[in-house]
Design an enzyme around this catalytic site. Structure first.
Site, short mmCIF file in Angstrom:
data_model
loop_
_atom_site.label_atom_id
_atom_site.label_comp_id
_atom_site.label_asym_id
_atom_site.label_seq_id
_atom_site.Cartn_x
_atom_site.Cartn_y
_atom_site.Cartn_z
N HIS A 1 4.51 11.17 -1.19
CA HIS A 1 4.19 11.61 0.16
C HIS A 1 5.44 12.30 0.74
O HIS A 1 6.52 12.21 0.15
CB HIS A 1 3.71 10.47 1.05
CG HIS A 1 4.57 9.24 1.01
ND1 HIS A 1 4.27 8.07 1.66
CD2 HIS A 1 5.74 8.98 0.36
CE1 HIS A 1 5.21 7.18 1.43
NE2 HIS A 1 6.10 7.69 0.65
N ALA B 1 4.90 9.07 13.76
CA ALA B 1 4.93 9.81 12.50
C ALA B 1 3.49 10.06 12.10
O ALA B 1 2.60 9.29 12.46
CB ALA B 1 5.65 9.01 11.43
N ARG C 1 0.52 12.48 -7.19
CA ARG C 1 -0.10 11.16 -7.32
C ARG C 1 -0.57 10.96 -8.75
O ARG C 1 -1.24 11.83 -9.30
CB ARG C 1 -1.32 11.03 -6.38
CG ARG C 1 -0.98 11.17 -4.91
CD ARG C 1 -0.51 9.85 -4.32
NE ARG C 1 0.04 10.03 -2.98
CZ ARG C 1 -0.69 10.01 -1.86
NH1 ARG C 1 -1.98 9.81 -1.92
NH2 ARG C 1 -0.11 10.16 -0.69
N TRP D 1 0.04 4.03 -3.30
CA TRP D 1 0.59 5.29 -3.81
C TRP D 1 0.79 5.20 -5.31
O TRP D 1 1.75 4.59 -5.78
CB TRP D 1 1.93 5.59 -3.13
CG TRP D 1 1.79 5.83 -1.67
CD1 TRP D 1 1.50 7.02 -1.07
CD2 TRP D 1 1.94 4.88 -0.60
NE1 TRP D 1 1.45 6.86 0.29
CE2 TRP D 1 1.72 5.57 0.60
CE3 TRP D 1 2.23 3.51 -0.56
CZ2 TRP D 1 1.77 4.94 1.85
CZ3 TRP D 1 2.28 2.89 0.67
CH2 TRP D 1 2.05 3.60 1.86
N GLN E 1 1.48 18.21 1.44
CA GLN E 1 1.38 17.46 2.68
C GLN E 1 2.26 18.08 3.75
O GLN E 1 3.20 18.81 3.45
CB GLN E 1 1.87 16.03 2.47
CG GLN E 1 0.86 15.12 1.82
CD GLN E 1 1.24 13.66 2.00
OE1 GLN E 1 2.38 13.33 2.34
NE2 GLN E 1 0.29 12.78 1.76
N VAL F 1 4.80 2.20 9.79
CA VAL F 1 4.42 2.39 11.19
C VAL F 1 3.79 1.11 11.73
O VAL F 1 3.28 0.28 10.99
CB VAL F 1 3.41 3.57 11.38
CG1 VAL F 1 4.09 4.90 11.14
CG2 VAL F 1 2.19 3.39 10.51
#
Lengths: 809, 327
Positions: free
Chosen positions: B170, B295, B196, B153, B210, B253
């Site tokens: 994000h 997610a 970004r 990122w 997003q 995750v």
């Protein structure tokens, strides 16, 4: 990371006639994303682009720079070609393109069929090829030299053809930043075995009392350091196979010693460094750099170090930046004969911090920063020594130093069957789980613990530093079992409590209303500059704003978070006029960023800002000469609010950048919710707009607060209404709004709307003639003529008293 | 009086025959029945008569008033129908009277479509701050400082002494914020702008939008993720769309996947997803052995580009009206 399939094939046998695109997809599904598949040599005609040998070289009679090379390509007759390359020699094995081959023209980059040509009077029927002509690289400096034992007259495809995969390695998988790591993944997917490369067997265990001693000052930052003295290397170019492999993954060969250290890193992940042993003064210390200590790194840059950087030092000075880059002072050169080989494990965070601070990324640092296993260092040392002996003629070393204060060990992970099945959502058999994990190098013991559950005791292989919790193991199981086998189900639990989202709903209603009235929605950038804001905000206000300013910007026109949308709308209008639009009505609903008292995150306030620009439109959609004005925008705002059942008052207001007297704040119940105004000509010209433009702004939150959450039902009167038209002489100082208010205060008046405002002939200078349509109606009874006349007289008296208004007959 | 009335009637009927438009008719009506009309004056004068005459005169004149009103109304109806019957023919190919058209920005349209689908799937829409604390954007999502995962990122930092504030890269920080203030079961969708620090080209913009999904409950599985996201894909890309999960990595995750959708014959990567990392569940104060969840995060521009076949992402925020008016 670039991976050569030809090279990969030496560790794990790929199926013959492999469909590389399918293979890439398989790898992407289960392991790591293949970004690109580069097929080298697929388009080389096997009968025309072939291996050959140069058997004679003659001068070109008409050109000094060209030579005539006689080429044996396995046919009965040799062929003479004209060649300009500097690196021709007799006996050289080359890539030969015969007449008719499809080659890349290095000048144009386009494919072209090779024709027999006369070059300075001599016919050349073919061509000795460079990498550029074969489309391998841009290098057109010289012809390709093939290995001396290359057979001649065979398709070049078989010798130089390869497939390169560009694989995106996730930050948690340092082990995959290597050929062997990829080979392990492939072998687990294909259920194949791995051929490990040859490693020199350093029989004796480490002897730390050697000529060179190693001291690690900070064991947290360096958990292992292996130093091996390798004597009698003869430095020179690497053999062709080694050069070819490095080149195939985009690396430039340097010399055999450096190439071997690089090669082993690409093969096994472990970064290695070779120091010129004879340039090291005394012993090796791994220590933090002293403040402002200088070091020239191998890229010839002079670095000034800080105390948080870790260095490798001899008795006098740093000789390498640990895990990042070697020092120029101990560089291996052609005159080097003895080297000290370093294989270490440096702390990931420390390496990353150093390389960030110096803006120095290297292949080594990008591996160390992901956290390597300390097990690797000895493995890589043995492999490198094997190659030093084979390639540089080094004397086999009989010992090495190994300081290993913090060996890292993978712990056992306990995984229950319940967890596996719950998290994945379907059942994978114990046999399959065991086989998947064992293929990946894990050890697995499974035991039934009761009627319903089963326990897997799992240990990850030493190279998998990323596996720490049961769910990590579950990912391994499911990715290799195949995500395509997952069933699809719906969330089965109760539906969570609903939360009201009035602000979102209101925003969407506003969008819909504006669009229905013919306004186009735009979305503009949230960042701007103070120079732009100066055009639309007064300097004292600008000075008082505590801007949210960026530390790093991509371009000078994006420095601060915008505190208003006005400039964005005007900029968009200007751009579209430039692009040929004439009549424009646009709006944006977005947040502005306002500082709050306590240095915290900004208040992100949602605004609706819109503007119309241009002239009234005629029946044909063409602009007339009548400029748009305040009331064009006001009509939209009124409609917008009417849709929400809101009636607002409009009061004169002075706003920077807008015309005084043609700008009004919008007030509901004493709360200002926004404004409408004609943009001043100065402001318009600063934005490069030269047509009338009217802008409005509404604050969504304030509007929301004014909204009755539930619309109240108003009973409809059963009794008829009486309409009266009335013309009044109203002094200029009194607004029509004020007159309307007086009427509306009467219980018997249901509406009082103006339908004409007139000044001029027949009207005294101090007055405007205002025509109103008054609607009288009662909830209780039918109004008589007398009722209406009485009420009207009462109101007229009031108007006379309050504002000196009188009826006009 | 009687005579007056008879004359008035005759005169009126005579005049009426020569009237051939509604304008004249309305003038005649005013002459007769207006505030100062002839018949109005007669009616007004009745009051001055003797009581015995008054009754009869009243009856007669009111009868006449009624009759004349009827005649006038009838004439009006006749005139209007005659007018309608004799209208000239139009060139119907000429454009209608111009009415401007406004449209929602294509990103708003796409976003709305996405949120509508998610609401139907039981997700509540919530929003979070665009200017974020580094702690929420990174650390609490298991992306510590000096971890190479941060390179995934590229970040715009707010000019503070330390790197504590940034433009969110994000919508994932809202996962943490929402969990901090709510108890499971959770099903939320978080739309919003993200930023970004990267150069723009045909497929990259520095500002993007997003939508984040978060679902936490007892026993949520990877199969639930696949089923939910496939249903989502069907409603966005068409009922015959296929989805594919691929292995991926996001620190917050485990397992981590990428979801690709087959749309018009091509596989499009539309979102990153995965099972919420147990450490994040525990940090929220939930028991990770009881609660699991998934997610997902998707880029709206990518989806809009696919659906509308837009070839260059930079079109969206250039706001050229010739582009915007196509949607």
């Amino acid at each position: 990371m670039l991976v050569s399939l030809k090279w990969l094939n030496t560790y794990v046998t790929l199926p013959t006639n492999i469909d590389v695109d399918k293979f890439a997809e398989t790898l992407t599904m289960a392991s790591a994303e293949v970004d690109a598949v580069i097929k080298i040599g697929k388009e080389w005609d096997p009968s025309l682009v072939i291996t050959a040998e140069i058997v004679a070289i003659d001068k070109h009679p008409n050109a000094d720079r060209l030579r005539l090379a006689t080429v044996n390509y396995g046919a009965e007759d040799n062929q003479q070609v004209v060649c300009g390359a500097p690196n021709l020699s007799i006996g050289q094995k080359v890539a030969f393109g015969r007449e008719g081959s499809e080659l890349t023209n290095p000048q144009t980059g386009k494919k072209q069929k090779l024709k027999a040509n006369k070059i300075r009077g001599i016919t050349s029927a073919g061509m000795i090829l460079s990498e550029a002509e074969l489309g391998i690289s841009d290098s057109h400096d010289g012809i390709i030299e093939l290995a001396t034992d290359t057979p001649i007259g065979l398709p070049l495809q078989d010798h130089l053809g390869d497939t390169i995969l560009d694989i995106h390695i996730w930050p948690n998988r340092p082990d995959m930043m290597s050929m062997i790591g990829i080979a392990r993944e492939v072998s687990a997917i294909l259920n194949n075995t791995i051929q490990h490369p040859l490693k020199y067997d350093l029989e004796t265990s480490a002897n730390n009392n050697q000529k060179i001693k190693v001291v690690i000052e900070n064991e947290d930052l360096c958990s292992r350091y292996i130093a091996t003295i390798v004597k009698n290397v003869s430095v020179g170019p690497s053999p062709e196979w080694l050069q070819e492999r490095l080149k195939s993954i985009g690396q430039r060969p340097i010399n055999n010693v450096v190439d071997i250290t690089n090669y082993v890193m690409f093969e096994l992940v472990q970064p290695l460094h070779a120091f010129d042993l004879d340039k090291i003064n005394g012993n090796i210390t791994v220590r933090p750099a002293h403040k402002d200590e200088p070091l020239q790194t191998l890229d010839d840059l002079d670095r000034t170090l800080t105390t948080e950087m870790l260095v490798i030092a001899d008795d006098y000075q740093p000789i390498a930046l640990a895990g990042v880059m070697g020092g120029k002072n101990t560089e291996v050169t052609e005159s080097t004969t003895n080297i000290l080989l370093e294989a270490a494990r440096f702390d990931a965070v420390s390496v990353r911090r150093t390389s960030n601070k110096l803006a120095l990324r290297s292949e080594a640092s990008s591996r160390f920063e992901r956290g390597l296993s300390s097990h690797l260092a000895l493995d890589a040392t043995k492999r490198a020594i094997q190659l030093f002996i084979e390639i540089t003629g080094a004397t086999p070393p009989d010992n090495y130093v190994d300081i290993h204060p913090n060996p890292n060990k993978n712990h056992e992970i306990q995984l229950t069957r319940t967890r596996v099945d719950t998290l994945i959502g379907f059942h994978i058999s114990t046999t399959e789980i065991t086989s998947i994990l064992e293929n990946l190098g894990f050890t697995v013991k499974s035991t039934i613990i009761n009627d319903t559950d089963e326990l897997f005791i799992v240990k990850a292989p030493w190279w998998r530093t990323d596996i720490t919790i049961p769910d990590d193991v579950i990912e391994e199981i499911v990715r290799l079992a195949g995500y395509d086998r997952l069933p699809e189900s719906a969330i089965s639990g109760q539906i969570p409590a609903w939360e009201p989202d009035n602000k979102l709903v209101l925003r969407e209603e506003l969008r819909d209303s504006l669009v229905k009235m013919g306004w186009q929605e735009v979305i503009t950038y949230s960042l701007t500059t103070e120079e732009v804001l100066e055009k639309i905000l007064p300097s004292d206000e600008l000075a008082s704003i505590n801007f949210f300013r960026l530390k790093n910007t991509l371009s000078s026109d994006r420095e601060i978070l915008r505190p208003t949308l006005r400039h964005s709308i005007l900029e968009t209008i200007e751009r579209n006029i430039r692009l040929g639009a004439n009549n424009i009505a646009i709006f944006e609903i977005a947040s502005v960023y306002l500082s709050q008292k306590d240095n915290s995150l900004p208040n992100e306030k949602a605004l609706v800002t819109g503007a119309i620009s241009g002239f009234e439109i005629n029946r044909w959609g063409q602009p007339t000469s009548k400029p748009l004005d305040f009331f064009d925008a006001k009509g939209t705002v009124e409609n917008l609010l009417e849709n929400l059942d809101i009636k607002a008052n409009y009061e004169h207001s002075e706003i920077f950048g807008f015309v005084n007297g043609r700008t009004a704040k919008i007030v509901i119940n004493d709360t200002i919710i926004g404004f409408i105004g004609e943009v001043s000509s100065e402001t318009l010209s600063q934005f490069g707009i030269s047509q009338p433009t009217i802008l409005f702004e509404l604050e969504v939150e304030n509007l929301l607060n004014q909204l009755a959450l539930q619309k109240e039902f108003l009973p409809i009167s059963k009794f008829p209404s009486v309409q009266q038209d009335l013309s009044l002489l109203v002094p200029h100082s009194v607004s029509v709004g004020e007159v309307q208010t007086v009427f509306k205060n009467s219980k018997l008046v249901s509406s009082a709307e103006p339908f004409d405002v007139y000044t001029g002939d027949g009207i005294e200078k101090e007055y405007r003639a205002v025509a109103l349509n008054i609607n009288y109606q009662s909830m209780e009874r039918t109004l008589s003529k007398e009722d209406v006349e009485k009420e009207q007289t009462k109101i007229l008296v009031q108007l006379q008293k309050l504002y000196n208004i009188r009826p006009r007959f | 009086m009687q005579n007056n009335l008879a004359d008035l009637e005759k005169n009126t009927l005579d005049k009426l025959t020569s009237i051939n438009n509604t304008q004249e008719l309305s003038e005649l009506r005013t002459q007769l029945l207006g505030r100062n009309g002839e018949l109005t004056q007669i009616l007004r004068s009745i009051g001055d008569l003797d009581a015995n005459e008054r009754k009869l005169a009243g009856q007669v004149s009111n009868a006449l008033k009624k009759k004349l009103e009827q005649v006038l109304d009838q004439k009006n109806t006749d005139l209007v129908s005659a007018q309608l019957a004799n209208l000239e023919s139009l060139d119907v190919s000429l454009p209608g009277k111009y009415k401007p058209i406004g449209r929602l920005h294509p990103i708003t349209q796409t976003l709305r479509h996405i949120l509508d689908v998610l609401r139907r799937l039981g997700f509540t829409v919530v929003e979070g701050p665009e200017v974020e604390l580094s702690a929420y954007n990174f650390d609490k999502l298991r992306i510590p400082e000096n971890h190479p995962a941060r390179d995934m990122w590229d970040t715009f930092w707010i000019d503070k002494e330390d790197e504590s504030m940034l433009l969110r890269t994000h919508t994932s920080p809202m996962q943490i914020r929402y969990m901090e203030t709510h108890e499971p079961p959770i099903r939320v969708a978080v739309p919003g702008r993200c930023y970004r620090y990267e150069a723009t080209d045909m497929t990259h913009e520095w500002m993007l939008q997003q939508v984040e999904l978060l679902a936490i409950d007892k026993g949520i599985s990877l199969a639930d993720l696949k089923g939910t996201l496939h249903e989502f894909a069907r409603q966005i890309f068409g009922s015959d769309s296929e989805v594919m999960l691929r292995n991926s990595y996001f620190p917050f995750v485990e397992p981590g996947v990428e979801l690709a959708v087959k749309f018009r014959g091509k596989w499009l990567e539309i979102m990153g997803a995965g099972m919420v990392h147990p450490e994040i569940i525990e940090n929220a104060g939930y028991d990770s052995s009881v609660y699991t969840g998934f997610a997902a995060g998707m880029g709206i521009e990518r989806i809009a580009m696919a659906v509308y076949e837009v070839d260059d992402i930079r079109h969206f925020y250039t706001n050229d009206l010739r582009f915007l008016s196509q949607f």
